[in-house]
Scaffold this motif. Structure first.
Motif, PDB file in Angstrom:
ATOM      1  N   GLN A  95      14.626  21.887  -1.013  1.00 54.06           N
ATOM      2  CA  GLN A  95      13.496  22.703  -1.451  1.00 54.06           C
ATOM      3  C   GLN A  95      13.486  24.051  -0.735  1.00 54.06           C
ATOM      4  O   GLN A  95      13.269  25.113  -1.342  1.00 54.06           O
ATOM      5  N   HIS A  96      13.724  24.011   0.551  1.00 55.13           N
ATOM      6  CA  HIS A  96      13.729  25.255   1.334  1.00 55.13           C
ATOM      7  C   HIS A  96      14.832  26.193   0.859  1.00 55.13           C
ATOM      8  O   HIS A  96      14.649  27.427   0.760  1.00 55.13           O
ATOM      9  N   CYS A  98      16.154  26.264  -2.147  1.00 51.70           N
ATOM     10  CA  CYS A  98      15.934  26.707  -3.520  1.00 51.70           C
ATOM     11  C   CYS A  98      15.085  27.966  -3.595  1.00 51.70           C
ATOM     12  O   CYS A  98      15.224  28.773  -4.537  1.00 51.70           O
ATOM     13  N   TYR A  99      14.221  28.164  -2.657  1.00 50.76           N
ATOM     14  CA  TYR A  99      13.353  29.337  -2.711  1.00 50.76           C
ATOM     15  C   TYR A  99      14.105  30.623  -2.421  1.00 50.76           C
ATOM     16  O   TYR A  99      13.577  31.715  -2.628  1.00 50.76           O
ATOM     17  N   ASN A 105      13.148  27.204 -10.019  1.00 45.44           N
ATOM     18  CA  ASN A 105      12.657  25.964 -10.646  1.00 45.44           C
ATOM     19  C   ASN A 105      13.816  25.039 -11.010  1.00 45.44           C
ATOM     20  O   ASN A 105      13.722  23.804 -10.861  1.00 45.44           O
ATOM     21  N   LEU A 108      14.909  23.476  -7.901  1.00 46.64           N
ATOM     22  CA  LEU A 108      13.952  22.442  -7.445  1.00 46.64           C
ATOM     23  C   LEU A 108      14.051  21.188  -8.293  1.00 46.64           C
ATOM     24  O   LEU A 108      13.954  20.059  -7.784  1.00 46.64           O
ATOM     25  N   ARG A 112      14.961  17.551  -6.918  1.00 48.41           N
ATOM     26  CA  ARG A 112      14.022  16.449  -7.131  1.00 48.41           C
ATOM     27  C   ARG A 112      14.710  15.280  -7.838  1.00 48.41           C
ATOM     28  O   ARG A 112      14.474  14.103  -7.513  1.00 48.41           O
TER      29      ARG A 112
END
Length: 339
Positions: A95-96, A98-99, A105, A108, A112
């Motif tokens: 997640q970190h 991906c930003y 999205n 993410l 996920r």
């Protein structure tokens, strides 16, 4: 992939993330990695554990085997917990990362999906482990039940013998109690007679004590009169000049007369007391007979009343029967007239 995407962060952050990811990869146990490879590979240990559970269900386990199996369950649970923690950590790192990408999205969603795939594998293994633990607990419960049943069956003769002894002891106590009760009932008239005799003695003693108390002043006066007569007699003997031998003989004769008089007086008193007791007994017997006669009269009147009521009831029944017969005759006559 997470290590490459960390290049957009500072050098210190990249180094720390890389070291954490490397440590997590090295800390991951080999069985966990092998189980998370494919669903078919994860199902193989479950089948093996099921066969092992079936094999152990037929034979009772010892305490050491149960402890070893519990330890194995704990170790496997720790492995699953560690994998869950690693999966969560990898998802957080992804997640970190991906930003810092353009398609956030999409990145993410992929992270996920990867996390959920690993989580599903862990869930399957967790369910299998829980099933094995439930099966093991069920086997232990069945073994304990079988052990208790065998122990109860082994102790059944002893319990039956103990129950028989208790029942015999209870019956013996009941018989002894019945014997004691019968003996007490048989001794009841004697105890009643003894109590009545004791009360009679107490009344006799009280009556004699009252008579003695009433006669005490008279005895004291008699004693004083006797002493006065003795002194007067001695004085008269001295004045007449009677010899001592004659005086002693006279005194002896006088004492004999006095003794006879006192004996007759005591006999008369005793007879009077006896007669008083007899009069009291006669009075009590008379009162008791009067009470019994009154009770007998009441009983006779009650029986006569019951007999009169029965006769009246019988007469009423006969009268009703006659009326019923007359009604039946009238009905029959009416039927015959109608025909």
């Amino acid at each position: 992939m997470p290590l490459v995407s960390l290049r957009w962060l500072g050098p210190s952050v990249v180094t720390a993330a890389a070291s954490c990811a490397l440590a997590a990869a090295l800390a991951a146990p080999v069985p966990a990695a092998a189980q998370s490879a494919t669903p078919a590979q994860g199902a193989a240990p479950v089948a093996a554990s099921g066969q092992q559970a079936a094999a152990t269900a037929g034979s009772p386990q010892s305490a050491s085997d149960a402890a070893a199996l519990d330890k194995s369950f704990d170790e496997r649970q720790q492995v699953l917990n560690q994998r869950t923690d690693d999966n969560n950590y990898q998802f957080a790192v992804a997640q970190h990362n991906c930003y810092s990408r353009f398609f956030v999205n999409h990145c993410l969603n992929r992270a996920r999906d990867a996390m959920r795939s690993v989580q599903a594998d862990i869930r399957k293994e967790q369910l299998a482990l829980d099933a094995e633990q439930r099966a093991q607990r069920a086997r232990e419960r069945d073994e304990r039940t079988a052990l208790r049943r065998a122990q109860n069956e082994a102790e059944a003769p002893q319990r039956a013998a103990e129950d028989a002894r208790n029942e015999q002891a209870y019956q013996e106590k009941q018989r002894q109690h019945a014997l004691d009760q019968a003996q007490r009932n048989a001794e009841a008239p004697q105890r009643e007679a003894n109590a009545q005799a004791y009360e009679e003695k107490q009344r006799q003693h009280a009556l004699e004590q009252a008579q003695r108390n009433a006669a005490a002043p008279q005895r004291e006066a008699n004693a004083q009169a006797y002493e006065e007569k003795q002194r007067q007699h001695a004085l008269d003997q001295a004045q007449r000049g009677v010899a001592p031998a004659q005086s002693a003989a006279n005194q002896k004769a006088y004492d004999q007369k006095q003794s006879d008089y006192q004996r007759k007086l005591e006999e008369a008193r005793r007879q009077g007391a006896q007669q008083a007791v007899e009069r009291q007994q006669k009075q009590e017997n008379f009162e008791r007979k009067q009470t019994e006669a009154a009770q007998h009269k009441l009983d006779v009147e009650a029986r006569q009343k019951q007999a009169a009521e029965k006769a009246e009831q019988k007469r009423q029944d006969q009268l009703k029967q006659q009326q019923l017969e007359e009604q039946q005759k009238q009905q029959q006559q009416q039927l015959q007239q109608q025909q």
